[in-house]
Design a protein around this motif. Structure first.
Motif, PDB file in Angstrom:
ATOM      1  N   GLU A 167     -26.964 -17.505 127.319  1.00  0.00           N
ATOM      2  CA  GLU A 167     -28.158 -16.654 127.348  1.00  0.00           C
ATOM      3  C   GLU A 167     -28.757 -16.575 128.754  1.00  0.00           C
ATOM      4  O   GLU A 167     -29.323 -15.547 129.134  1.00  0.00           O
ATOM      5  CB  GLU A 167     -29.227 -17.181 126.368  1.00  0.00           C
ATOM      6  N   ASP A 168     -28.632 -17.670 129.506  1.00  0.00           N
ATOM      7  CA  ASP A 168     -29.138 -17.656 130.886  1.00  0.00           C
ATOM      8  C   ASP A 168     -28.336 -16.680 131.738  1.00  0.00           C
ATOM      9  O   ASP A 168     -28.899 -15.956 132.578  1.00  0.00           O
ATOM     10  CB  ASP A 168     -29.044 -19.061 131.512  1.00  0.00           C
ATOM     11  N   ALA A 169     -27.023 -16.691 131.542  1.00  0.00           N
ATOM     12  CA  ALA A 169     -26.159 -15.777 132.306  1.00  0.00           C
ATOM     13  C   ALA A 169     -26.477 -14.326 131.944  1.00  0.00           C
ATOM     14  O   ALA A 169     -26.564 -13.456 132.816  1.00  0.00           O
ATOM     15  CB  ALA A 169     -24.693 -16.100 132.034  1.00  0.00           C
ATOM     16  N   ILE A 170     -26.643 -14.081 130.645  1.00  0.00           N
ATOM     17  CA  ILE A 170     -26.951 -12.720 130.180  1.00  0.00           C
ATOM     18  C   ILE A 170     -28.288 -12.254 130.746  1.00  0.00           C
ATOM     19  O   ILE A 170     -28.400 -11.139 131.253  1.00  0.00           O
ATOM     20  CB  ILE A 170     -26.966 -12.684 128.633  1.00  0.00           C
ATOM     21  N   HIS A 171     -29.286 -13.126 130.671  1.00  0.00           N
ATOM     22  CA  HIS A 171     -30.616 -12.772 131.167  1.00  0.00           C
ATOM     23  C   HIS A 171     -30.587 -12.518 132.674  1.00  0.00           C
ATOM     24  O   HIS A 171     -31.211 -11.580 133.177  1.00  0.00           O
ATOM     25  CB  HIS A 171     -31.588 -13.912 130.821  1.00  0.00           C
ATOM     26  N   TYR A 172     -29.837 -13.342 133.382  1.00  0.00           N
ATOM     27  CA  TYR A 172     -29.733 -13.177 134.828  1.00  0.00           C
ATOM     28  C   TYR A 172     -29.059 -11.857 135.198  1.00  0.00           C
ATOM     29  O   TYR A 172     -29.541 -11.114 136.043  1.00  0.00           O
ATOM     30  CB  TYR A 172     -28.953 -14.352 135.444  1.00  0.00           C
TER      31      TYR A 172
ATOM     32  N   PHE B  74     -20.992 -12.754 134.338  1.00  0.00           N
ATOM     33  CA  PHE B  74     -20.197 -12.372 133.163  1.00  0.00           C
ATOM     34  C   PHE B  74     -19.241 -13.528 132.860  1.00  0.00           C
ATOM     35  O   PHE B  74     -18.026 -13.406 132.945  1.00  0.00           O
ATOM     36  CB  PHE B  74     -19.450 -11.060 133.425  1.00  0.00           C
ATOM     37  N   THR B  75     -19.831 -14.648 132.528  1.00  0.00           N
ATOM     38  CA  THR B  75     -19.091 -15.900 132.377  1.00  0.00           C
ATOM     39  C   THR B  75     -18.382 -15.957 131.019  1.00  0.00           C
ATOM     40  O   THR B  75     -18.809 -15.303 130.059  1.00  0.00           O
ATOM     41  CB  THR B  75     -20.070 -17.084 132.461  1.00  0.00           C
ATOM     42  N   PRO B  76     -17.300 -16.765 130.954  1.00  0.00           N
ATOM     43  CA  PRO B  76     -16.693 -17.015 129.640  1.00  0.00           C
ATOM     44  C   PRO B  76     -17.745 -17.607 128.710  1.00  0.00           C
ATOM     45  O   PRO B  76     -18.497 -18.506 129.123  1.00  0.00           O
ATOM     46  CB  PRO B  76     -15.600 -18.044 129.949  1.00  0.00           C
ATOM     47  N   GLY B  77     -17.818 -17.098 127.513  1.00  0.00           N
ATOM     48  CA  GLY B  77     -18.815 -17.595 126.567  1.00  0.00           C
ATOM     49  C   GLY B  77     -20.067 -16.734 126.501  1.00  0.00           C
ATOM     50  O   GLY B  77     -20.883 -16.886 125.595  1.00  0.00           O
ATOM     51  N   SER B  78     -20.217 -15.828 127.478  1.00  0.00           N
ATOM     52  CA  SER B  78     -21.418 -14.975 127.455  1.00  0.00           C
ATOM     53  C   SER B  78     -21.078 -13.567 126.940  1.00  0.00           C
ATOM     54  O   SER B  78     -21.783 -12.611 127.225  1.00  0.00           O
ATOM     55  CB  SER B  78     -22.055 -14.904 128.847  1.00  0.00           C
ATOM     56  N   GLU B  79     -19.990 -13.484 126.168  1.00  0.00           N
ATOM     57  CA  GLU B  79     -19.623 -12.204 125.557  1.00  0.00           C
ATOM     58  C   GLU B  79     -20.676 -11.768 124.546  1.00  0.00           C
ATOM     59  O   GLU B  79     -20.893 -10.574 124.324  1.00  0.00           O
ATOM     60  CB  GLU B  79     -18.268 -12.312 124.838  1.00  0.00           C
ATOM     61  N   LYS B  80     -21.276 -12.753 123.886  1.00  0.00           N
ATOM     62  CA  LYS B  80     -22.314 -12.480 122.898  1.00  0.00           C
ATOM     63  C   LYS B  80     -23.503 -13.383 123.185  1.00  0.00           C
ATOM     64  O   LYS B  80     -23.361 -14.414 123.820  1.00  0.00           O
ATOM     65  CB  LYS B  80     -21.793 -12.752 121.473  1.00  0.00           C
ATOM     66  N   GLY B  81     -24.663 -12.946 122.688  1.00  0.00           N
ATOM     67  CA  GLY B  81     -25.861 -13.748 122.902  1.00  0.00           C
ATOM     68  C   GLY B  81     -26.926 -12.901 123.538  1.00  0.00           C
ATOM     69  O   GLY B  81     -26.641 -11.832 124.091  1.00  0.00           O
ATOM     70  N   GLY B  82     -28.169 -13.365 123.459  1.00  0.00           N
ATOM     71  CA  GLY B  82     -29.271 -12.584 123.996  1.00  0.00           C
ATOM     72  C   GLY B  82     -29.218 -11.184 123.426  1.00  0.00           C
ATOM     73  O   GLY B  82     -28.907 -10.983 122.250  1.00  0.00           O
TER      74      GLY B  82
ATOM     75  N   ALA C  51     -16.597  -5.937 124.861  1.00  0.00           N
ATOM     76  CA  ALA C  51     -15.551  -6.969 124.920  1.00  0.00           C
ATOM     77  C   ALA C  51     -14.573  -6.693 126.053  1.00  0.00           C
ATOM     78  O   ALA C  51     -13.934  -7.618 126.579  1.00  0.00           O
ATOM     79  CB  ALA C  51     -14.809  -7.032 123.586  1.00  0.00           C
ATOM     80  N   GLU C  52     -14.462  -5.435 126.457  1.00  0.00           N
ATOM     81  CA  GLU C  52     -13.517  -5.062 127.513  1.00  0.00           C
ATOM     82  C   GLU C  52     -13.838  -5.733 128.855  1.00  0.00           C
ATOM     83  O   GLU C  52     -12.951  -5.846 129.715  1.00  0.00           O
ATOM     84  CB  GLU C  52     -13.502  -3.535 127.698  1.00  0.00           C
ATOM     85  N   VAL C  53     -15.087  -6.156 129.058  1.00  0.00           N
ATOM     86  CA  VAL C  53     -15.405  -6.889 130.294  1.00  0.00           C
ATOM     87  C   VAL C  53     -14.491  -8.096 130.423  1.00  0.00           C
ATOM     88  O   VAL C  53     -13.987  -8.397 131.518  1.00  0.00           O
ATOM     89  CB  VAL C  53     -16.887  -7.338 130.296  1.00  0.00           C
TER      90      VAL C  53
ATOM     91  N   ASP D 193     -17.346   2.567 130.296  1.00  0.00           N
ATOM     92  CA  ASP D 193     -16.209   1.743 129.865  1.00  0.00           C
ATOM     93  C   ASP D 193     -16.605   0.348 129.409  1.00  0.00           C
ATOM     94  O   ASP D 193     -15.895  -0.261 128.600  1.00  0.00           O
ATOM     95  CB  ASP D 193     -15.196   1.598 131.016  1.00  0.00           C
ATOM     96  N   PHE D 194     -17.710  -0.159 129.939  1.00  0.00           N
ATOM     97  CA  PHE D 194     -17.974  -1.588 129.752  1.00  0.00           C
ATOM     98  C   PHE D 194     -19.347  -1.924 129.157  1.00  0.00           C
ATOM     99  O   PHE D 194     -19.676  -3.090 129.019  1.00  0.00           O
ATOM    100  CB  PHE D 194     -17.795  -2.320 131.093  1.00  0.00           C
ATOM    101  N   ARG D 195     -20.129  -0.920 128.845  1.00  0.00           N
ATOM    102  CA  ARG D 195     -21.451  -1.210 128.291  1.00  0.00           C
ATOM    103  C   ARG D 195     -21.705  -0.385 127.035  1.00  0.00           C
ATOM    104  O   ARG D 195     -21.519   0.837 127.054  1.00  0.00           O
ATOM    105  CB  ARG D 195     -22.553  -0.927 129.319  1.00  0.00           C
TER     106      ARG D 195
END
Lengths: 151, 151
Positions: free
Chosen positions: B28-33, B81-89, B95-97, B147-149
């Motif tokens: 969630e921190d990565a997503i928020h950032y 866009f770290t591994p594990g931050s595919e979902k959350g927040g 998923a293509e990211v 493509d990615f959002r």
């Protein structure tokens, strides 16, 4: 820029703040912007602080690049405490931001001054100087939060 | 830094990302950032775009300072866009990211290149050059979003 692209930009939100001279179209935009700027600033400051305090390995180049980002970000949020953005979104800003503008401005400037010193310290690569400057910066952050931000 | 101040920093969230070498403690921190970095970048790009397209008065110095901010911000989001931050927040990342990393990296680099050109154009003060470069930048933004959002 053709009409199709412009329409897409509006859909993306990029063009949503275009009209008039106002920097933010809606209070929520100002709130979202200032919170975003603080989030980016806080993330990069947190990395310097962590290095300076032995929580993660110290790397002089990393400290320097983070300090550059913090210094730039420190200048951004304050234009977004606009009249009318006292409430809205999920703002935590206290009413004192608007009722005590001189005090708020002084607190902001104090933070910016400490951040500028931190940026100078980071360029030296001297962890003792960086630790001292990051401590002073953290205290300036905290002082402003105490007075002007709700938990 | 005494214990009281450190405790206060944790309460402020600044110290929350300290442990280990990971840049973000939680997805969630990565997503928020990353969302915050894009918000700041988009806000300042929007101002250049608005000036270049006659929506607000053109001012060369303002375009230049905004372009500097956009250029710096363009470098920030992608580490998050770290591994594990595919979902959350409230992430809108597709998923293509993560499933098409080379394509995503190329799209990010394309945007960064266009932003770098916009920064060069802004320094000239020539509105025609700035308009052309802001159009190319907007298209790079849109291409990556397409493509990615998710909308």
């Amino acid at each position: 820029m053709n009409r199709k692209t412009l329409t897409a930009l509006f859909a993306m939100g990029i063009a949503a703040s275009l009209p008039a001279a106002a920097q933010f179209q809606k209070p929520e935009d100002a709130i979202h912007y200032r919170q975003s700027a603080f989030t980016v600033m806080g993330t990069h400051f947190g990395r310097i602080y962590a290095m300076a305090n032995g929580k993660i390995p110290f790397d002089a180049a990393t400290a320097q690049s983070n300090a550059e980002i913090v210094a730039m970000m420190s200048k951004l949020p304050y234009t977004a405490f606009t009249p009318g953005s006292e409430k809205g979104g999920n703002t935590k800003a206290k009413a004192e931001v608007w009722s005590q503008p001189d005090k708020f401005k002084a607190a902001a400037q104090k933070m910016q001054e400490e951040v500028a010193k931190l940026n100078v310290a980071a360029k030296t690569g001297d962890i003792a100087l960086i630790k001292a400057a990051s401590g002073s910066t953290a205290q300036a952050c905290k002082a402003c939060h105490d007075d002007f931000r709700n938990e």
